[in-house]
Design a protein around this motif. Sequence first.
Motif, short mmCIF file in Angstrom:
data_model
loop_
_atom_site.label_atom_id
_atom_site.label_comp_id
_atom_site.label_asym_id
_atom_site.label_seq_id
_atom_site.Cartn_x
_atom_site.Cartn_y
_atom_site.Cartn_z
N ASP A 227 0.76 -0.98 0.08
CA ASP A 227 -0.06 -0.01 -0.02
C ASP A 227 0.69 1.42 -0.17
O ASP A 227 2.00 1.36 -0.14
CB ASP A 227 -0.83 -0.16 1.15
CG ASP A 227 -0.28 -0.03 2.43
OD1 ASP A 227 1.00 0.11 2.39
OD2 ASP A 227 -1.06 -0.26 3.52
N SER A 228 0.18 2.37 0.03
CA SER A 228 0.83 3.53 0.10
C SER A 228 2.18 3.84 1.09
O SER A 228 2.95 4.61 0.91
CB SER A 228 0.01 4.84 -0.27
OG SER A 228 -0.90 4.87 1.28
N CYS A 229 1.85 3.04 2.09
CA CYS A 229 2.83 3.28 3.21
C CYS A 229 3.79 2.42 3.18
O CYS A 229 4.80 2.07 4.18
CB CYS A 229 2.08 3.25 4.74
SG CYS A 229 0.82 4.40 4.94
N PHE A 230 4.11 1.56 2.22
CA PHE A 230 5.13 0.56 2.34
C PHE A 230 6.44 1.20 2.23
O PHE A 230 7.22 0.76 2.96
CB PHE A 230 4.86 -0.29 1.01
CG PHE A 230 5.69 -1.49 0.59
CD1 PHE A 230 5.75 -2.55 1.51
CD2 PHE A 230 7.13 -1.21 -0.07
CE1 PHE A 230 6.84 -3.60 1.29
CE2 PHE A 230 7.91 -2.16 -0.41
CZ PHE A 230 7.96 -3.41 0.31
N PHE A 231 6.70 1.96 1.33
CA PHE A 231 8.09 2.56 1.28
C PHE A 231 8.57 3.20 2.57
O PHE A 231 9.55 2.99 3.24
CB PHE A 231 8.36 3.44 -0.05
CG PHE A 231 8.21 2.51 -1.12
CD1 PHE A 231 8.93 1.52 -1.79
CD2 PHE A 231 7.03 2.78 -1.98
CE1 PHE A 231 8.83 0.70 -2.63
CE2 PHE A 231 7.00 1.96 -3.25
CZ PHE A 231 7.81 1.13 -3.61
N SER A 232 7.83 3.94 3.16
CA SER A 232 7.82 4.78 4.45
C SER A 232 8.06 3.94 5.39
O SER A 232 9.04 4.01 6.45
CB SER A 232 6.99 5.83 4.76
OG SER A 232 5.69 5.23 4.99
N THR A 233 7.14 2.91 5.55
CA THR A 233 7.41 1.89 6.93
C THR A 233 8.64 1.00 6.79
O THR A 233 9.31 0.77 7.78
CB THR A 233 6.04 1.20 6.75
OG1 THR A 233 4.94 1.62 6.89
CG2 THR A 233 6.17 0.02 7.98
N ILE A 234 8.88 0.36 5.49
CA ILE A 234 9.93 -0.59 5.31
C ILE A 234 11.47 0.27 5.32
O ILE A 234 12.50 -0.12 5.85
CB ILE A 234 9.97 -1.19 4.25
CG1 ILE A 234 8.62 -2.22 4.19
CG2 ILE A 234 11.02 -1.96 4.05
CD1 ILE A 234 8.48 -3.15 5.38
N GLY A 235 11.21 1.68 5.02
CA GLY A 235 12.49 2.49 4.87
C GLY A 235 13.44 2.46 3.57
O GLY A 235 14.58 2.41 3.77
N ILE A 236 12.67 2.18 2.61
CA ILE A 236 13.13 1.74 1.23
C ILE A 236 13.14 3.36 0.62
O ILE A 236 11.93 3.64 0.54
CB ILE A 236 12.63 0.65 0.29
CG1 ILE A 236 12.70 -0.46 1.22
CG2 ILE A 236 13.26 0.68 -0.98
CD1 ILE A 236 11.95 -1.62 0.64
N PRO A 237 14.45 3.64 0.01
CA PRO A 237 14.25 4.87 -0.67
C PRO A 237 13.49 5.16 -1.94
O PRO A 237 14.16 3.93 -2.79
CB PRO A 237 15.77 5.54 -0.71
CG PRO A 237 16.38 4.52 -0.12
CD PRO A 237 15.62 3.41 0.52
N LEU A 238 12.80 5.93 -2.35
CA LEU A 238 12.29 5.99 -3.89
C LEU A 238 13.31 6.70 -4.57
O LEU A 238 13.77 7.99 -4.28
CB LEU A 238 10.76 6.69 -3.80
CG LEU A 238 9.55 5.67 -3.46
CD1 LEU A 238 8.54 6.45 -3.40
CD2 LEU A 238 9.59 4.81 -4.29
#
Length: 193
Positions: free
Chosen positions: A120-131
Amino acid sequence: MKSFYYVIQTLLHSRGSNLIKIISLTLGITVSILIFARQAFEFNYDTCYKDHERLYVVKSIWDIGDRHMESHITMGPVAGAIADAFPEEVESATVTQQWWRNSGWFRDNNRFTCHAMTGDSCFFSTIGIPLVTGNPNELTNPDVLFISRSMAREAFAEQDPIGQTLTMSRQLPMTVKGVFEDFPEIPPFMVYG
């Protein structure tokens, strides 16, 4: 020289007990190596994520008759319910589900194999993977795809992947809306909504 002679004589006369000692020592050293290797694996597993010591996974246990089955499938509202119930402890929560491991993705007639999961839209911020590029809110759309940097190089070479289409199993076209940094030690990867 006599000491050496007595050592040889002792070893030759007590062959049975020496064999037992050698087997015991070998078994002890082997078990110790296995235990230390397991501990090293446990302490180094999934440490590639930013703030990995603060990440937690919630899994579901399904009771089917008298069997308990652990599943990586967690229902959608669980992340939100946990975040609402523990606002002081939970900074961010996301729902993911790994669907296809080594699934077939196609661009024209070229096939690409990679790991894929929903997010979902929180995936990258939660896991800490930079876009690298893209807006994570695009993952709320069902036909959107975010790909890793290595997948972008493999599928699109030097072209800009944003707006391009990849087809899952030659049936489901999905539009690339973003690129994220590679997971260390993980082959090409993609997240879709």
